[in-house]
Scaffold this motif. Structure first.
Motif, PDB file in Angstrom:
ATOM      1  N   TYR A  56       0.705  -1.179   0.052  1.00 14.40           N
ATOM      2  CA  TYR A  56       0.014  -0.093  -0.061  1.00 14.40           C
ATOM      3  C   TYR A  56       0.853   1.215   0.201  1.00 14.40           C
ATOM      4  O   TYR A  56       1.981   1.230   0.679  1.00 14.40           O
ATOM      5  N   GLY A  57       0.399   2.277  -0.814  1.00 16.07           N
ATOM      6  CA  GLY A  57       1.512   3.497  -0.904  1.00 16.07           C
ATOM      7  C   GLY A  57       2.101   3.374  -2.369  1.00 16.07           C
ATOM      8  O   GLY A  57       3.163   4.246  -2.481  1.00 16.07           O
ATOM      9  N   GLY A  58       1.902   2.301  -3.268  1.00 15.83           N
ATOM     10  CA  GLY A  58       2.440   2.481  -4.431  1.00 15.83           C
ATOM     11  C   GLY A  58       3.708   1.326  -4.551  1.00 15.83           C
ATOM     12  O   GLY A  58       3.849   0.806  -3.512  1.00 15.83           O
ATOM     13  N   ILE A  59       4.450   1.139  -5.739  1.00 13.17           N
ATOM     14  CA  ILE A  59       5.142   0.007  -5.797  1.00 13.17           C
ATOM     15  C   ILE A  59       6.316   0.041  -4.797  1.00 13.17           C
ATOM     16  O   ILE A  59       6.959  -0.868  -4.454  1.00 13.17           O
ATOM     17  N   SER A  60       6.753   1.138  -4.383  1.00 11.06           N
ATOM     18  CA  SER A  60       7.696   1.179  -3.256  1.00 11.06           C
ATOM     19  C   SER A  60       7.673   0.436  -1.951  1.00 11.06           C
ATOM     20  O   SER A  60       8.504   0.180  -1.356  1.00 11.06           O
ATOM     21  N   SER A  61       6.347   0.199  -1.859  1.00 14.05           N
ATOM     22  CA  SER A  61       6.027  -0.735  -0.586  1.00 14.05           C
ATOM     23  C   SER A  61       6.597  -2.140  -0.735  1.00 14.05           C
ATOM     24  O   SER A  61       6.917  -2.549   0.365  1.00 14.05           O
ATOM     25  N   VAL A  62       7.074  -2.515  -1.596  1.00 14.78           N
ATOM     26  CA  VAL A  62       7.548  -3.979  -1.814  1.00 14.78           C
ATOM     27  C   VAL A  62       9.190  -3.641  -1.362  1.00 14.78           C
ATOM     28  O   VAL A  62       9.627  -4.758  -1.133  1.00 14.78           O
ATOM     29  N   SER A  63       9.504  -2.395  -1.292  1.00 21.46           N
ATOM     30  CA  SER A  63      10.985  -2.387  -0.816  1.00 21.46           C
ATOM     31  C   SER A  63      10.993  -2.397   0.767  1.00 21.46           C
ATOM     32  O   SER A  63      12.080  -2.456   1.400  1.00 21.46           O
ATOM     33  N   PHE A  64       9.845  -2.375   1.350  1.00 21.07           N
ATOM     34  CA  PHE A  64       9.657  -2.256   2.805  1.00 21.07           C
ATOM     35  C   PHE A  64      10.270  -4.031   3.375  1.00 21.07           C
ATOM     36  O   PHE A  64       9.985  -4.729   2.502  1.00 21.07           O
ATOM     37  N   LYS A  65      10.423  -3.957   4.476  1.00 23.98           N
ATOM     38  CA  LYS A  65      10.479  -5.277   5.266  1.00 23.98           C
ATOM     39  C   LYS A  65       9.322  -6.104   4.800  1.00 23.98           C
ATOM     40  O   LYS A  65       8.160  -5.691   4.942  1.00 23.98           O
ATOM     41  N   LEU A  66       9.473  -7.476   4.706  1.00 28.18           N
ATOM     42  CA  LEU A  66       8.354  -8.399   4.479  1.00 28.18           C
ATOM     43  C   LEU A  66       7.418  -8.480   5.599  1.00 28.18           C
ATOM     44  O   LEU A  66       7.648  -8.236   6.962  1.00 28.18           O
ATOM     45  N   ASN A  67       5.896  -8.132   5.276  1.00 30.42           N
ATOM     46  CA  ASN A  67       5.003  -8.033   6.213  1.00 30.42           C
ATOM     47  C   ASN A  67       3.609  -8.424   5.573  1.00 30.42           C
ATOM     48  O   ASN A  67       3.565  -8.682   4.540  1.00 30.42           O
ATOM     49  N   CYS A  68       2.462  -8.315   6.527  1.00 33.41           N
ATOM     50  CA  CYS A  68       1.193  -9.058   6.048  1.00 33.41           C
ATOM     51  C   CYS A  68       0.742  -8.242   4.959  1.00 33.41           C
ATOM     52  O   CYS A  68      -0.457  -8.609   4.443  1.00 33.41           O
ATOM     53  N   ALA A  69       1.116  -6.980   4.867  1.00 39.88           N
ATOM     54  CA  ALA A  69       0.435  -6.280   3.800  1.00 39.88           C
ATOM     55  C   ALA A  69       1.144  -6.060   2.405  1.00 39.88           C
ATOM     56  O   ALA A  69       0.676  -5.513   1.551  1.00 39.88           O
ATOM     57  N   ASN A  70       2.309  -6.522   2.334  1.00 37.16           N
ATOM     58  CA  ASN A  70       3.117  -6.501   0.883  1.00 37.16           C
ATOM     59  C   ASN A  70       3.537  -8.026   0.556  1.00 37.16           C
ATOM     60  O   ASN A  70       4.389  -7.724  -0.632  1.00 37.16           O
ATOM     61  N   TRP A  71       3.305  -9.071   1.096  1.00 35.04           N
ATOM     62  CA  TRP A  71       3.693 -10.354   0.965  1.00 35.04           C
ATOM     63  C   TRP A  71       3.438 -10.596  -0.603  1.00 35.04           C
ATOM     64  O   TRP A  71       4.488 -11.186  -1.322  1.00 35.04           O
ATOM     65  N   MET A  72       2.174 -10.490  -0.931  1.00 36.95           N
ATOM     66  CA  MET A  72       2.219 -10.639  -2.479  1.00 36.95           C
ATOM     67  C   MET A  72       2.754  -9.833  -3.439  1.00 36.95           C
ATOM     68  O   MET A  72       3.279 -10.522  -4.407  1.00 36.95           O
ATOM     69  N   GLY A  73       2.887  -8.566  -3.361  1.00 32.69           N
ATOM     70  CA  GLY A  73       3.599  -7.769  -3.995  1.00 32.69           C
ATOM     71  C   GLY A  73       4.883  -8.122  -4.233  1.00 32.69           C
ATOM     72  O   GLY A  73       5.835  -8.026  -5.181  1.00 32.69           O
ATOM     73  N   LYS A  74       5.555  -8.554  -2.670  1.00 32.96           N
ATOM     74  CA  LYS A  74       6.979  -9.012  -3.024  1.00 32.96           C
ATOM     75  C   LYS A  74       7.151 -10.240  -3.763  1.00 32.96           C
ATOM     76  O   LYS A  74       8.135 -10.289  -4.523  1.00 32.96           O
ATOM     77  N   LEU A  75       6.244 -11.081  -3.505  1.00 27.58           N
ATOM     78  CA  LEU A  75       6.375 -12.231  -4.426  1.00 27.58           C
ATOM     79  C   LEU A  75       6.587 -12.150  -6.166  1.00 27.58           C
ATOM     80  O   LEU A  75       7.250 -12.439  -6.815  1.00 27.58           O
ATOM     81  N   LEU A  76       5.609 -11.164  -6.478  1.00 29.46           N
ATOM     82  CA  LEU A  76       5.522 -10.541  -7.791  1.00 29.46           C
ATOM     83  C   LEU A  76       6.989  -9.781  -8.240  1.00 29.46           C
ATOM     84  O   LEU A  76       7.479 -10.211  -9.297  1.00 29.46           O
ATOM     85  N   ASN A  77       7.208  -8.919  -7.408  1.00 24.80           N
ATOM     86  CA  ASN A  77       8.184  -8.280  -7.747  1.00 24.80           C
ATOM     87  C   ASN A  77       9.610  -9.012  -7.727  1.00 24.80           C
ATOM     88  O   ASN A  77      10.609  -8.597  -8.667  1.00 24.80           O
ATOM     89  N   GLU A  78       9.636  -9.762  -6.790  1.00 24.74           N
ATOM     90  CA  GLU A  78      11.055 -10.855  -7.066  1.00 24.74           C
ATOM     91  C   GLU A  78      11.044 -11.936  -7.936  1.00 24.74           C
ATOM     92  O   GLU A  78      11.951 -12.390  -8.286  1.00 24.74           O
ATOM     93  N   GLY A  79       9.868 -12.025  -8.742  1.00 25.77           N
ATOM     94  CA  GLY A  79       9.665 -12.762  -9.795  1.00 25.77           C
ATOM     95  C   GLY A  79       9.618 -14.326  -9.379  1.00 25.77           C
ATOM     96  O   GLY A  79       9.763 -15.300 -10.113  1.00 25.77           O
ATOM     97  N   ARG A  80       9.207 -14.343  -8.185  1.00 26.13           N
ATOM     98  CA  ARG A  80       8.841 -15.648  -7.681  1.00 26.13           C
ATOM     99  C   ARG A  80       7.702 -16.188  -8.027  1.00 26.13           C
ATOM    100  O   ARG A  80       7.431 -17.647  -7.871  1.00 26.13           O
TER     101      ARG A  80
END
Length: 238
Positions: A113-137
């Protein structure tokens, strides 16, 4: 892999008779936010003449939930089922099972939440899906919203431009035969009150599959036996 590849599915038990928009804030899963906060909410509601235990209950939509799931998802033999407090565990489950796609049935997309920069934050319950996509997982995310969500696909324009994300408003909009390697069920205690914990485990057990419990805090709820000093503390903490 039957077309879709390996996929992980999770669902949040949070379908309430009376949905409270003021509970939509983001919370970390600590005893303060998954147990104490409910005493505060209960007391504040009582001061307004509302019995929160009676006004917040389980939706009838849960009665045939697992039947609906089995109509659309094809479970792998000896499928792994996880039950936890936080959705953050889905990140690790998806990686462990080499998932190509993830189906999330929830009130929140958890893309960040708060744009694509949110996936740069530490893994949390609000960005885990974005991180999976951004990291190509994973290659694709499927968001199946619950009926009381306040989110809209356009809230995630940055993600929608960069990644393959599909949004649905109902389970019945999904295709049939989705190959499923793992299931993750989250309590999300900041949104699901402790007096519904027994109902939560009834819901889990209705799946009729063995499951592993991971970091699920055991909550105590007995408002009528709570000491006055504790009630005053709960009412005043923020």
């Amino acid at each position: 892999m039957k077309g879709y590849g390996s996929q992980s599915t999770k669902y949040r038990l949070g379908l309430l008779y009376s949905f409270k928009k003021e509970w939509l804030n983001s919370y970390t899963e600590t005893p303060r936010n998954i147990e104490w906060i409910w005493y505060k909410r209960y007391l504040e509601s009582s001061l307004r003449g509302v019995d929160l235990e009676k006004s917040v209950g389980i939706s009838l939509r849960l009665n045939n939930f697992w039947d609906k799931i089995r109509e659309h998802f094809s479970f792998e033999k000896d499928i792994e089922v996880y039950v936890s407090e936080s959705h953050m565990l889905s990140y690790h489950i998806a990686i462990k099972n080499e998932c190509e796609e993830v189906y999330s049935l929830d009130t929140h997309a958890d893309l960040g939440y708060g744009g694509i920069s949110s996936v740069s934050f530490k893994l949390n319950c609000a960005n885990w899906m974005g991180k999976l996509l951004n990291e190509g997982r994973i290659k694709r995310a499927h968001i199946v919203y619950s009926h009381h969500t306040t989110e809209k696909p356009e809230d995630f324009k940055d993600f929608n431009k960069l990644f393959k994300v599909r949004y649905y408003n109902d389970i019945d909009a999904l295709p049939n035969g989705i190959y499923t390697a793992a299931i993750h069920i989250c309590r999300s205690g900041a949104w699901t009150p402790p007096w519904l914990d027994d109902e939560f485990f009834k819901f889990v057990n209705n799946l009729n599959l063995p499951y592993k419990v991971v970091k699920l805090y055991r909550r105590k709820w007995d408002i009528r036996k709570t000491q006055l000093s504790d009630l005053l503390y709960y009412l005043n903490f923020s």
